[in-house]
Design a protein around this motif. Sequence first.
Motif, PDB file in Angstrom:
ATOM      1  N   THR A 221       0.818  -1.213   0.000  1.00  0.00           N
ATOM      2  CA  THR A 221       0.000   0.000   0.000  1.00  0.00           C
ATOM      3  C   THR A 221       0.855   1.268   0.000  1.00  0.00           C
ATOM      4  O   THR A 221       0.336   2.361  -0.211  1.00  0.00           O
ATOM      5  N   PRO A 268      -3.534  -2.864  -4.278  1.00  0.00           N
ATOM      6  CA  PRO A 268      -2.071  -2.909  -4.108  1.00  0.00           C
ATOM      7  C   PRO A 268      -1.577  -4.336  -3.863  1.00  0.00           C
ATOM      8  O   PRO A 268      -2.163  -5.071  -3.070  1.00  0.00           O
ATOM      9  N   THR A 283       0.849  -0.750  -6.631  1.00  0.00           N
ATOM     10  CA  THR A 283       1.166  -0.305  -5.268  1.00  0.00           C
ATOM     11  C   THR A 283       0.182   0.778  -4.859  1.00  0.00           C
ATOM     12  O   THR A 283      -0.766   1.086  -5.581  1.00  0.00           O
ATOM     13  N   GLY A 284       0.394   1.368  -3.710  1.00  0.00           N
ATOM     14  CA  GLY A 284      -0.479   2.434  -3.251  1.00  0.00           C
ATOM     15  C   GLY A 284      -0.448   3.646  -4.153  1.00  0.00           C
ATOM     16  O   GLY A 284      -1.409   4.415  -4.208  1.00  0.00           O
TER      17      GLY A 284
END
Length: 319
Positions: A221, A268, A283-284
Motif C-alpha cells: 500500500t 495494491p 502499489t499504493g
Amino acid sequence: MRVAFAGTPEFARSALEAIGAAGFELVLVLTQPDRPAGRGMKLQASPVKQCALAQGWPVAQPRSLRLDGKYPDEAAAARDALLAARPDVMVVAAYGLILPQWVLDLPPLGCLNIHASLLPRWRGAAPIHRAIEAGDAQTGVTIMQMDAGLDTGAMLMHEALAIGEDSTAQLHDRLAAMGARLIVDALHAAQAAQLRPVAQPAEGVTYAHKVEKHEAAIDWTLPAEAIARRIRAFDPFPGATGVLDDTLLKVWAAQVQPADAHAAAAVPGTVVGVDPSGIAVATGSGQLLLTALQRPGGKRLPVADFLRGVDVKVGQVFS
C-alpha cells in the motif's frame, strides 16, 4: 604512533588494513567473539580477526568491556591488555560493544570513531540502511571523537557521497573505502596535533535504529518509490519479501513505473503485468517492476531466469 583498534565486520576490516598499510603500529585489535555461521553453524572469526591474525597483530575478544558487567573477568583482562599495549589512540569502527568511560579515557588521544553518515543525521546502528530507506540524496563518513553518548562526540573530519540508486551492499563498500582513507588522514593529523574538533549541531539529529527481520515484509500500500527504496535498503539484510500463493519470495531489485489505468485501479500487491523484463505490481501509488527475485532454497535470479521456474500470472496478489 601506537594504535589500538576495535571493530568486527567487513566495514571495519577495510579501515584496519588501511591503518596497517599506512605504517602505523597496531598494538592491539579488539573484536567480537567468534560466532556460529554458515550451514554447519561452525564458529567463524570476524573479518577483523581474520585480518589481524594474517598480519600477526595481537587480538582480544572480550564479550564485554564493562568491569561491573556480566563478564568482569574478560573486561579486566581486556583492560590489562590495553594498558600493556600503551596505545596513543584507539580507532573504533562497527565494533558492536559499548565502550565504557575507562576505555574512552585510556589512550592519550582518545578514541576515534568511523561513522557511516554525515552526523548528526543517522546516529545509531544502521545509518546506511536508514539513509537509503529515507530517500536521502547523500550520505558520507564522519570521523568523530568518541564520548559517552550515542554518536554524540565532536566531529573531526567528514566527507559526503551521493547515494543514487545504490543498495546497502553497494553503498557499504563505497563508504568503507572512504572511511578507511579518512581515518588514515585523521591519524596523520592527530600525530601532528592538527585535529580541530567541531561540536555536532543540535538541529538535524536522527536515529538509525537497528534493522529487524520483521521489516522485510513489503507493504504494497506504500508508494512505489518508498517500496523501491526499502528493497535497496534491505539488500543484503534482511531482504525485502512478498508472499505469492503462500510462497515467500525475496525481492532484490525493482524499478518504479507510472501506473497505467489497470494498475491504478488494482488492489495494491496485484500482479498487473508479466514478461521477461519484469513482474509489474500495483502499489499504493504507481507500480513497481520487480527485476530480481529469489524463491525459498533458490538463488537470487534476474526475473527472466526466475520466471522459468516460477509461474507468475497477471491477477495474482502479493499478500
